[in-house]
Design an enzyme around this catalytic site. Structure first.
Site, short mmCIF file in Angstrom:
data_model
loop_
_atom_site.label_atom_id
_atom_site.label_comp_id
_atom_site.label_asym_id
_atom_site.label_seq_id
_atom_site.Cartn_x
_atom_site.Cartn_y
_atom_site.Cartn_z
N CYS A 259 0.82 -1.23 0.00
CA CYS A 259 0.00 0.00 0.00
C CYS A 259 0.85 1.27 0.00
O CYS A 259 0.65 2.17 -0.83
CB CYS A 259 -0.98 -0.02 1.17
SG CYS A 259 -0.23 0.10 2.82
N HIS A 307 -2.69 1.28 6.79
CA HIS A 307 -3.03 1.14 5.38
C HIS A 307 -3.21 2.53 4.80
O HIS A 307 -3.64 3.46 5.49
CB HIS A 307 -4.30 0.32 5.19
CG HIS A 307 -4.59 0.02 3.74
ND1 HIS A 307 -3.86 -0.90 3.02
CD2 HIS A 307 -5.50 0.54 2.87
CE1 HIS A 307 -4.33 -0.95 1.77
NE2 HIS A 307 -5.31 -0.08 1.66
N HIS A 319 -5.65 1.92 -4.45
CA HIS A 319 -4.76 1.37 -3.42
C HIS A 319 -4.36 -0.04 -3.80
O HIS A 319 -4.92 -0.66 -4.69
CB HIS A 319 -5.43 1.41 -2.05
CG HIS A 319 -6.58 0.44 -1.88
ND1 HIS A 319 -6.76 -0.33 -0.77
CD2 HIS A 319 -7.61 0.12 -2.71
CE1 HIS A 319 -7.84 -1.08 -0.90
NE2 HIS A 319 -8.39 -0.83 -2.07
#
Length: 343
Positions: A259, A307, A319
């Protein structure tokens, strides 16, 4: 910005965040759990948990790995400096040895006797004057040598401390790597225990329980949702070019991403250097509220910001979700938002 204000404008409201978090847990990634839960629901929930924990360990790995690389660079620079200082000390010592020899040879004869024996007193006085200057210069050289040796000892001690820290960082990297691999292996085992159709549906589903947009689909960013800057626009374009690339933990492109690797790589294409971890990236700019988000803003998730994705407009982020799921679009509210950062 009207369309933005329709996007979870209470992204930082604790009640709404809690509700989104409960929905994320209660809704399996295939959709809302029916009244009578499937016996496979617990396994899907456990896979989600393992992916979350693996991602947290991945960001810890990224932090340790980045520190390891920085320490290696610092140690290389320190070793170069130490080598240069040692060469300078050797030169000073050689010079002092020559001066000491010259002084001994010149001063070995009693000055009064040397004056009596001199055929040219003026010449003797000139030599004596030179000897005085040599002595003064020698004292300065000695002071310089002493200072250089102190500096060298300090640099060597600091380099030793960095080497010790580097070894600790290497061990931390190895430990985090083992943690990630163990959790991902367990997640794969659980996924493989699901029926084929449910496993395929899990891979297609988003963490919010809604299906993410396909890699070739553009979320039609509204006209009033312009990026905050030209560099933000370039970063969004780079992120879009990565759609469909695989999630690879610890990777920051160009063929695979985790990520924070995706957001770091995307902004690097725009000429902006971001830190390696999602936590550090969430603090790498100006904080804005979710209802003010513009394309290119970084959206961090969970309380620990473990994240991160890039907002692209129309309620969507790009993402790298988790292993097995490629870089894609998903709803910005797929998980509780902890911050939105404008780079």
């Amino acid at each position: 910005m009207g369309s933005h204000r329709r996007l979870a404008p209470t992204g930082f409201d604790r009640g709404t965040v809690a509700a989104v978090g409960l929905l994320s847990v209660a809704a399996a990634v295939l959709g809302a759990v029916p009244a009578t839960a499937s016996p496979h629901d617990d396994r899907r929930t456990e896979v989600d948990r393992l992916h979350t924990e693996a991602e947290q360990a991945t960001e810890a790995y990224n932090k340790a790995d980045a520190r390891t690389e920085a320490l290696r660079a610092e140690i290389d620079a320190a070793q170069d400096s130490i080598a240069r200082q040692q060469a300078r000390i050797n030169t000073l010592r050689d010079g002092l040895g020559s001066l000491a020899g010259a002084q001994y040879r010149s001063g070995g004869v009693d000055p009064a006797l040397a004056l009596l024996l001199s055929a040219d007193p003026d010449d003797y006085l000139d030599k004596a004057s030179v000897l005085d200057r040599i002595t003064t210069h020698q004292a300065g050289e000695l002071r310089e040598l002493e200072g250089a040796m102190r500096d060298l000892a300090q640099d060597r001690a600091e380099a030793g401390e960095k080497l010790t820290e580097l070894e600790k960082s290497r061990k931390a990297v190895a430990a985090h790597k083992k943690t990630v691999e163990r959790k991902l292996a367990e997640a794969r085992r659980l996924l493989n225990s699901l029926p084929d159709d449910e496993r395929a549906a899990y891979d297609r589903g988003s963490r919010s329980g809604r299906t993410g947009l396909a890699a070739g689909t553009d979320p039609a960013v509204p006209g009033d949702a312009a990026p905050a800057s030209g560099r933000a626009a370039a970063a969004v374009a780079a992120a879009r070019s990565a759609l469909g690339k695989p999630y690879v933990w610890g990777a920051n492109g160009p063929t695979g991403f985790d990520c924070s690797g995706l957001t770091q790589w995307s902004y690097a294409q725009a000429g902006i250097g971001l830190p390696r971890t999602s936590q550090a990236q969430s603090g790498a700019g100006q904080r804005v509220s979710l209802d003010q988000a513009q394309p290119g803003d970084l959206v961090a998730y969970r309380d620990d910001a473990s994240h991160i994705g890039m907002y692209v407009g129309n309620g969507q982020v790009i993402h790298a979700p988790y292993p097995g799921a490629p870089v894609r679009y998903d709803p910005v509210g797929m998980m509780p938002v902890s911050s939105v950062t404008r780079v």
